[in-house]
Scaffold this active site. Structure first.
Site, mmCIF file in Angstrom:
data_model
loop_
_atom_site.group_PDB
_atom_site.id
_atom_site.type_symbol
_atom_site.label_atom_id
_atom_site.label_comp_id
_atom_site.label_asym_id
_atom_site.label_seq_id
_atom_site.Cartn_x
_atom_site.Cartn_y
_atom_site.Cartn_z
ATOM 1 C CB THR A 127 30.303 31.519 88.477
ATOM 2 O OG1 THR A 127 30.505 32.874 88.075
ATOM 3 C CG2 THR A 127 31.354 31.132 89.487
ATOM 4 C CD GLU A 364 27.958 41.523 87.153
ATOM 5 O OE1 GLU A 364 28.464 41.487 86.019
ATOM 6 O OE2 GLU A 364 26.753 41.422 87.371
HETATM 7 C C1 FAD Z 1 27.024 36.742 96.060
HETATM 8 C C2 FAD Z 1 27.545 36.349 94.715
HETATM 9 C C3 FAD Z 1 26.702 36.440 93.617
HETATM 10 C C4 FAD Z 1 27.145 35.974 92.345
HETATM 11 N N1 FAD Z 1 26.288 35.990 91.293
HETATM 12 C C5 FAD Z 1 26.667 35.381 90.118
HETATM 13 C C6 FAD Z 1 25.741 35.200 89.051
HETATM 14 O O1 FAD Z 1 24.574 35.610 89.130
HETATM 15 N N2 FAD Z 1 26.163 34.532 87.937
HETATM 16 C C7 FAD Z 1 27.417 34.073 87.807
HETATM 17 O O2 FAD Z 1 27.735 33.469 86.763
HETATM 18 N N3 FAD Z 1 28.343 34.248 88.791
HETATM 19 C C8 FAD Z 1 27.984 34.872 89.940
HETATM 20 N N4 FAD Z 1 28.896 35.039 90.959
HETATM 21 C C9 FAD Z 1 30.254 34.575 90.773
HETATM 22 C C10 FAD Z 1 31.308 35.697 90.781
HETATM 23 O O3 FAD Z 1 31.293 36.399 89.572
HETATM 24 C C11 FAD Z 1 32.654 35.032 91.099
HETATM 25 O O4 FAD Z 1 32.600 34.695 92.478
HETATM 26 C C12 FAD Z 1 33.853 35.908 90.798
HETATM 27 O O5 FAD Z 1 34.005 36.105 89.428
HETATM 28 C C13 FAD Z 1 35.150 35.322 91.361
HETATM 29 O O6 FAD Z 1 35.281 33.952 91.069
HETATM 30 P P1 FAD Z 1 35.625 32.918 92.260
HETATM 31 O O7 FAD Z 1 34.659 33.199 93.348
HETATM 32 O O8 FAD Z 1 35.630 31.570 91.700
HETATM 33 O O9 FAD Z 1 37.030 33.340 92.776
HETATM 34 P P2 FAD Z 1 38.452 32.827 92.192
HETATM 35 O O10 FAD Z 1 38.467 33.004 90.727
HETATM 36 O O11 FAD Z 1 38.754 31.491 92.758
HETATM 37 O O12 FAD Z 1 39.442 33.890 92.829
HETATM 38 C C14 FAD Z 1 39.975 33.772 94.153
HETATM 39 C C15 FAD Z 1 40.978 34.903 94.335
HETATM 40 O O13 FAD Z 1 42.035 34.772 93.388
HETATM 41 C C16 FAD Z 1 42.168 35.968 92.650
HETATM 42 N N5 FAD Z 1 42.597 35.663 91.275
HETATM 43 C C17 FAD Z 1 42.087 34.712 90.440
HETATM 44 N N6 FAD Z 1 42.726 34.749 89.262
HETATM 45 C C18 FAD Z 1 43.655 35.733 89.362
HETATM 46 C C19 FAD Z 1 44.618 36.275 88.462
HETATM 47 N N7 FAD Z 1 44.759 35.806 87.225
HETATM 48 N N8 FAD Z 1 45.421 37.281 88.905
HETATM 49 C C20 FAD Z 1 45.270 37.771 90.162
HETATM 50 N N9 FAD Z 1 44.370 37.319 91.051
HETATM 51 C C21 FAD Z 1 43.572 36.312 90.649
HETATM 52 C C22 FAD Z 1 40.790 36.599 92.682
HETATM 53 O O14 FAD Z 1 40.848 37.987 92.400
HETATM 54 C C23 FAD Z 1 40.386 36.281 94.108
HETATM 55 O O15 FAD Z 1 40.966 37.207 94.960
HETATM 56 C C24 FAD Z 1 28.476 35.506 92.216
HETATM 57 C C25 FAD Z 1 29.310 35.475 93.330
HETATM 58 C C26 FAD Z 1 28.855 35.870 94.567
HETATM 59 C C27 FAD Z 1 29.801 35.784 95.743
#
Ligand code: FAD
Length: 381
Positions: A127, A364
């Site tokens: 991410t 995830e």
């Molecule tokens: C505590 C924590 C631990 C983590 N650990 C790791 C890790 O170890 N390694 C790693 O690589 N990542 C990690 N992550 C990242 C995590 O996998 C992402 O936060 C997650 O995939 C969502 O991405 P984003 O936060 O950028 O949200 P965004 O992608 O910005 O999404 C924001 C909102 O928009 C919605 N959305 C986005 N696209 C669409 C679509 N096409 N259709 C409908 N809705 C949509 C999402 O569902 C969400 O509600 C972690 C995150 C957290 C919070």
């Protein structure tokens, strides 16, 4: 349909972990909250139990459990504080999986035994600020320069990031090809140009750490590239497929704990001259919690069984992760309600678990992304 009978060894390990969680981990939860770390004596005990290498093949020092057995043991661990499971699940899962799936023999010999023993802690970094759900949009690059790749970019939200010894990093080796131009690298702590640029505070429990990781002209030996150039995205998605099962297990462990806590409290708390458990309103909430846990657990075990047979099939893990994480939210909400004001107080674990399980619908792959994956499979020609 799942056709599975757990071995006597698996059930014995499950029992040992259950006893260990009740005897050592649950009583130390407040210590984790106070100090912001898992006490080293408990890490040592977790190592002795073999928890860090449950899913790592036995020829590389792990226990080589199949995925269903891993879930059966892990659902005991996930009844307790998230800091414990983060250490263990990342080493067993996304932090080692790329090497298990696509690493060379030399890489497996080099990295897996230390992850299986828990001597080293792993992290998985995909991410980025501009690439969360849209993981194909990553910007981190890895440019070949002689016998090394030079990595530049920024990852964030990386679990175990502050302490990780080995970080699996997904980067673009051919940026113009986007998802088809990604490769996976193992970056070792201390490599010049790699730093933990920021520890990120969350609403979740303490001791479960996330960090922003910066790569600035970070030279990584060519020998640390995992798999062929261009295969990184596919490999990472396969890791996440199993990672979703781990998150579903985190949810069912939390549901079990919440149910145990809520039943205990409902029997002990007296209002209007009798335990609140005598009230049908409370009984119905407990019954709904138990049914949700039962359904989520059945789905998770079946999904694990399916993924073990076909690691490329991701609709089962998505369905299990979607349902289990949403069920955990509902179960946690009811648990707080049963505890009344005490459910809102930091002195009891329900408040912490309520905050913790909120993450399960995000990490995830969010619930929305799980639905997209399921729908894509349903509508495939
Ligand atoms: C505590 C924590 C631990 C983590 N650990 C790791 C890790 O170890 N390694 C790693 O690589 N990542 C990690 N992550 C990242 C995590 O996998 C992402 O936060 C997650 O995939 C969502 O991405 P984003 O936060 O950028 O949200 P965004 O992608 O910005 O999404 C924001 C909102 O928009 C919605 N959305 C986005 N696209 C669409 C679509 N096409 N259709 C409908 N809705 C949509 C999402 O569902 C969400 O509600 C972690 C995150 C957290 C919070």
């Amino acid at each position: 349909m799942i056709d599975y009978e757990a071995s006597a060894e698996t059930m014995a390990m499950k029992q040992s972990v259950r006893d260990f969680v009740d005897r050592e981990l649950i009583p130390a939860e407040n210590e984790v909250e106070e100090t912001g770390q898992v006490p080293p004596r408990l890490v040592e005990m977790m190592r002795e139990l073999g928890l860090f290498g449950m899913r790592i093949p036995s020829e590389y020092g792990g226990l080589g459990l199949d995925l269903v057995s891993y879930c059966l043991v892990s659902e005991e661990l996930t009844r307790s504080h998230a800091a414990y499971r983060a250490l263990v699940q990342v080493n067993n899962g996304i932090g080692s999986k790329c090497v298990v799936l696509a690493g060379s023999e030399e890489q497996k010999q080099r990295f897996l035994p230390e992850l299986a023993s828990g001597d080293k802690i792993a992290a998985f970094a995909m991410t980025e600020p501009e690439a969360g759900s849209d993981a194909a949009n990553i910007r981190t690059t890895a440019r070949l320069d002689g016998d090394a790749y030079v990595i530049d970019g920024l990852k964030h939200f990386i679990t175990n990031g502050p302490a990780a010894d080995y970080v699996t990093v997904v980067a673009l080796t051919e940026p113009e090809k986007r998802a088809k131009g990604m490769s996976v690298f193992i970056v070792e702590r201390g490599t010049p140009g790699f730093e933990v640029s920021r520890v990120q505070e969350t609403m979740g429990p303490r001791g479960y750490h996330q960090a922003e990781l910066s790569f600035d002209g970070c030279r990584v030996p060519k020998a640390n590239r995992v798999g062929e150039p261009g295969t990184g995205f596919k490999t990472a998605l396969r890791c996440l497929n199993e990672g979703r099962i781990s998150m579903a297990v985190a949810s069912i462990g939390a549901c079990q704990r919440l149910l145990d806590e809520a039943c205990g409290y409902a029997k002990a708390r007296v209002q209007f001259g009798k335990p609140i458990a005598a009230q049908q309103a409370i009984q119905f909430m407990l019954a709904d919690m138990a049914a949700e846990h039962f359904a989520a657990r059945a789905m998770t075990l079946e999904a694990a069984w399916q993924v073990e047979r076909n690691p490329r099939n991701n609709q089962y893990s998505s369905m299990a992760k979607l349902f289990a994480s949403e069920a955990a939210g509902r179960v946690a909400d009811r648990a707080v309600q049963i505890f009344g004001g005490m459910g809102y107080m930091k002195e009891l674990p329900v408040e912490r678990i309520y905050r913790e399980v909120r993450l399960h619908r995000i990490v995830e792959g969010t619930s929305e992304i799980q639905r997209l994956i399921i729908a894509r499979e349903l509508l495939r020609d």
